[in-house]
Motif scaffolding. Sequence first.
Motif, PDB file in Angstrom:
ATOM      1  N   ASN A   1       0.782  -1.276   0.029  1.00 22.30           N
ATOM      2  CA  ASN A   1       0.072  -0.104  -0.003  1.00 22.30           C
ATOM      3  C   ASN A   1       0.812   1.202  -0.116  1.00 22.30           C
ATOM      4  OD1 ASN A   1      -2.415  -1.395  -0.027  1.00 22.30           O
ATOM      5  ND2 ASN A   1      -2.826  -1.326   2.121  1.00 22.30           N
TER       6      ASN A   1
ATOM      7  N   TYR B   1       1.124   3.843  -3.034  1.00 21.72           N
ATOM      8  CA  TYR B   1       0.471   5.247  -2.465  1.00 21.72           C
ATOM      9  C   TYR B   1       1.607   6.234  -2.810  1.00 21.72           C
ATOM     10  CZ  TYR B   1      -1.942   8.714   0.088  1.00 21.72           C
ATOM     11  OH  TYR B   1      -2.728   9.758   0.665  1.00 21.72           O
TER      12      TYR B   1
ATOM     13  N   LEU C   1      -6.316  11.825  -3.008  1.00 23.42           N
ATOM     14  CA  LEU C   1      -5.644  10.728  -2.219  1.00 23.42           C
ATOM     15  C   LEU C   1      -5.096  11.137  -0.942  1.00 23.42           C
ATOM     16  CD1 LEU C   1      -3.254   9.445  -5.111  1.00 23.42           C
ATOM     17  CD2 LEU C   1      -4.888   8.214  -4.040  1.00 23.42           C
TER      18      LEU C   1
ATOM     19  N   LEU D   1     -10.258   4.630   0.252  1.00 22.66           N
ATOM     20  CA  LEU D   1      -8.972   4.726  -0.815  1.00 22.66           C
ATOM     21  C   LEU D   1      -9.543   3.970  -1.873  1.00 22.66           C
ATOM     22  CD1 LEU D   1      -6.287   5.595  -1.693  1.00 22.66           C
ATOM     23  CD2 LEU D   1      -5.497   3.651  -0.293  1.00 22.66           C
TER      24      LEU D   1
ATOM     25  N   LEU E   1      -2.625  -1.041  -5.879  1.00 20.77           N
ATOM     26  CA  LEU E   1      -3.209  -0.438  -4.688  1.00 20.77           C
ATOM     27  C   LEU E   1      -4.480  -0.854  -4.072  1.00 20.77           C
ATOM     28  CD1 LEU E   1      -2.270   1.486  -2.356  1.00 20.77           C
ATOM     29  CD2 LEU E   1      -3.031   3.460  -3.891  1.00 20.77           C
TER      30      LEU E   1
END
Length: 115
Positions: A16, A20, A49, A67, A101
């Motif tokens: 992640n 990210y 984000l 997310l 992700l």
Amino acid sequence: MNDSVQRKLKIALNINWFCYIGLLLLFAARNLFLEGGSIPFWLLQTVPLLLVLPGLIEQRYRSYLWLCFILLLYITASIVDVMLPTHGWQDGVLMVLSLILFFSAMMSSRWHRMQ
């Protein structure tokens, strides 16, 4: 089972963070350093984000779910961009990072709740 879930969660959290940060760096490189980019477009790409960042730092499982919803927009836009004849390598990287992700955030949320 708990030990297995902990190990999976740790791997997913690392993925992640890698994806990210990769997305944020990609948006910065595209809009701030390459020709044709703009600061307003960079803000439009990064602010959604960044909205979930506090929850990700605190490892709240709902932030990972949010997310995933946010990433659906990026995935849709990147797939359309990849199919255009004028696409660049950044579109492919955006699509891959967004998909990885999305799946890792989805599984992180699930494994957080299993603890």
